[in-house]
Design a protein around this motif. Structure first.
Motif, PDB file in Angstrom:
ATOM      1  N   ASP A   8     -30.314 -24.399  32.479  1.00  0.00           N
ATOM      2  CA  ASP A   8     -29.859 -24.183  31.099  1.00  0.00           C
ATOM      3  C   ASP A   8     -29.561 -22.700  30.854  1.00  0.00           C
ATOM      4  O   ASP A   8     -29.832 -21.845  31.695  1.00  0.00           O
ATOM      5  N   GLU A   9     -29.014 -22.424  29.694  1.00  0.00           N
ATOM      6  CA  GLU A   9     -28.518 -21.078  29.382  1.00  0.00           C
ATOM      7  C   GLU A   9     -29.631 -20.036  29.399  1.00  0.00           C
ATOM      8  O   GLU A   9     -29.436 -18.912  29.873  1.00  0.00           O
ATOM      9  N   ASN A  10     -30.803 -20.400  28.899  1.00  0.00           N
ATOM     10  CA  ASN A  10     -31.912 -19.440  28.868  1.00  0.00           C
ATOM     11  C   ASN A  10     -32.378 -19.066  30.272  1.00  0.00           C
ATOM     12  O   ASN A  10     -32.661 -17.902  30.558  1.00  0.00           O
ATOM     13  N   ILE A  11     -32.458 -20.056  31.154  1.00  0.00           N
ATOM     14  CA  ILE A  11     -32.858 -19.786  32.538  1.00  0.00           C
ATOM     15  C   ILE A  11     -31.818 -18.903  33.220  1.00  0.00           C
ATOM     16  O   ILE A  11     -32.161 -17.957  33.947  1.00  0.00           O
ATOM     17  N   GLU A  13     -29.729 -16.759  31.789  1.00  0.00           N
ATOM     18  CA  GLU A  13     -29.809 -15.403  31.240  1.00  0.00           C
ATOM     19  C   GLU A  13     -30.943 -14.619  31.890  1.00  0.00           C
ATOM     20  O   GLU A  13     -30.787 -13.457  32.262  1.00  0.00           O
ATOM     21  N   ASP A  14     -32.091 -15.271  32.023  1.00  0.00           N
ATOM     22  CA  ASP A  14     -33.242 -14.616  32.644  1.00  0.00           C
ATOM     23  C   ASP A  14     -32.968 -14.306  34.117  1.00  0.00           C
ATOM     24  O   ASP A  14     -33.343 -13.249  34.622  1.00  0.00           O
ATOM     25  N   ARG A 144     -40.859 -11.302  38.401  1.00  0.00           N
ATOM     26  CA  ARG A 144     -40.838 -11.246  36.936  1.00  0.00           C
ATOM     27  C   ARG A 144     -41.450  -9.945  36.435  1.00  0.00           C
ATOM     28  O   ARG A 144     -40.967  -9.333  35.501  1.00  0.00           O
ATOM     29  N   ARG A 166     -22.962 -12.315  29.675  1.00  0.00           N
ATOM     30  CA  ARG A 166     -23.484 -13.453  28.944  1.00  0.00           C
ATOM     31  C   ARG A 166     -24.680 -13.053  28.095  1.00  0.00           C
ATOM     32  O   ARG A 166     -24.904 -13.591  27.022  1.00  0.00           O
ATOM     33  N   SER A 167     -25.492 -12.121  28.597  1.00  0.00           N
ATOM     34  CA  SER A 167     -26.698 -11.735  27.881  1.00  0.00           C
ATOM     35  C   SER A 167     -26.405 -10.844  26.690  1.00  0.00           C
ATOM     36  O   SER A 167     -27.296 -10.519  25.926  1.00  0.00           O
ATOM     37  N   LYS A 169     -24.371 -11.731  24.265  1.00  0.00           N
ATOM     38  CA  LYS A 169     -24.028 -12.550  23.107  1.00  0.00           C
ATOM     39  C   LYS A 169     -25.093 -12.448  22.029  1.00  0.00           C
ATOM     40  O   LYS A 169     -24.794 -12.326  20.847  1.00  0.00           O
ATOM     41  N   SER A 170     -26.373 -12.523  22.444  1.00  0.00           N
ATOM     42  CA  SER A 170     -27.450 -12.491  21.464  1.00  0.00           C
ATOM     43  C   SER A 170     -27.497 -11.165  20.726  1.00  0.00           C
ATOM     44  O   SER A 170     -27.756 -11.114  19.528  1.00  0.00           O
ATOM     45  N   SER A 174     -27.066 -10.546  16.771  1.00  0.00           N
ATOM     46  CA  SER A 174     -28.082  -9.809  16.009  1.00  0.00           C
ATOM     47  C   SER A 174     -27.452  -8.700  15.180  1.00  0.00           C
ATOM     48  O   SER A 174     -27.793  -8.503  14.024  1.00  0.00           O
TER      49      SER A 174
END
Length: 223
Positions: A8-11, A13-14, A144, A166-167, A169-170, A174
Motif C-alpha cells: 500500500d501507499e504508506n508502506i 512511502e516508508d 528503521r 511521492r512523499s 504530496k503530504s 499540509s
C-alpha cells in the motif's frame, strides 16, 4: 515469499524514504531502472552486514546478461542466506526493470536484515554481559533506526534528504491547509473588526440621542 503481493501507499512511502536515506553509490531517480543490475541491493546489504557482501563481485551493468549475472551471484551468495531465493523469471524481471518487483524484494529484504541484526544484537549483548556485567551493551543500528537517525542528523545540519516525489504530496497538502487556515483566520479578524466598528457607531448614536433628550427636558423645565 509472494511476488504478487501489493504494497500500500504508506508502506511504499516508508520504503522510498528508507532507500533515500542510504549512502548508495548513485542517486535514486527511477527505482526499477536504478536497481536493475543488482549492485545497489548488494550495497544495501553491505551497509548493514558488511561480512556478507564483497562488492568486487558486482559491477554496474547496462545490458541484460551482465545484470542477470549480478543477480545470480547475489542470489547464490547472499539472498539465499535470508531465505529470499529468486526464481529465474524474477531475476529476468528485475534485470529488465519490471515495475513493482524491486519494491517487493526490498520490502522483504529489509525485514530479513532487521531479523538478522536483532539476532546479532542479542548475541552481542549476551557476550557483553558475560564480559562486562555492569556496562550496557552498544546497540546495533537496524534499517528503521538508521532511517530515523539519518533524518534526525539532517534536521540538525539543515540538509535536505533525497525523498521520493511521492512523499512530497503530504507536505504540499499540509502547506495548502496551513494557507487556508491563515486565510480563514484573517477573514475572521476582518469580520470581528467590522462588528466592533458597527457597535461603536451604534453606541455613539444612542449617546447622541441621550444628550438630545436630556437637553430637551432641561428646556422644558426652564419654560
Amino acid at each position: 515469499m509472494s511476488w504478487e503481493m501489493e504494497l500500500d501507499e504508506n508502506i511504499l512511502e516508508d520504503l522510498y524514504l528508507w532507500i533515500d536515506s542510504l549512502p548508495l553509490s548513485r542517486p535514486k531517480k527511477r527505482i526499477e531502472r536504478d536497481f536493475s543490475d543488482g549492485t545497489l541491493v548488494a550495497e544495501i546489504i553491505r551497509y548493514y552486514l558488511p561480512d556478507l557482501v564483497e562488492m568486487h563481485n558486482y559491477t554496474p551493468a547496462h545490458s541484460l546478461q551482465p545484470k542477470k549475472a549480478n543477480w545470480g551471484m547475489l542470489n547464490k551468495k547472499v539472498l539465499s542466506h535470508f531465505g529470499l531465493d529468486l526464481p529465474d523469471v524474477i531475476i529476468t524481471g528485475l534485470a529488465n526493470g519490471k515495475p513493482g518487483l524491486i519494491e517487493v524484494l526490498l520490502f522483504n529484504l529489509r525485514m530479513k536484515i532487521d531479523e538478522e541484526l536483532e539476532l546479532q544484537q542479542k548475541m552481542y549483548q549476551h557476550q557483553q554481559q558475560q564480559q562486562n556485567p555492569h556496562h550496557p551493551a552498544q546497540q546495533i543500528i537496524s534499517p528503521r533506526q538508521s532511517s530515523l537517525s539519518h533524518l534526525t542528523s539532517l534536521s540538525k545540519t539543515n540538509q535536505v534528504p533525497l525523498i521520493s516525489t511521492r512523499s512530497n504530496k503530504s507536505s504540499k497538502t499540509s502547506k495548502t491547509n496551513q494557507t487556508a487556515h491563515r486565510d480563514v483566520s484573517r477573514s475572521s479578524m476582518k469580520k470581528s473588526n467590522s462588528n466592533v466598528s458597527n457597535n461603536k457607531k451604534k453606541l455613539k448614536y444612542f449617546m447622541q440621542k441621550f444628550v438630545d433628550l436630556n437637553m430637551f427636558f432641561n428646556l422644558k423645565i426652564f419654560e
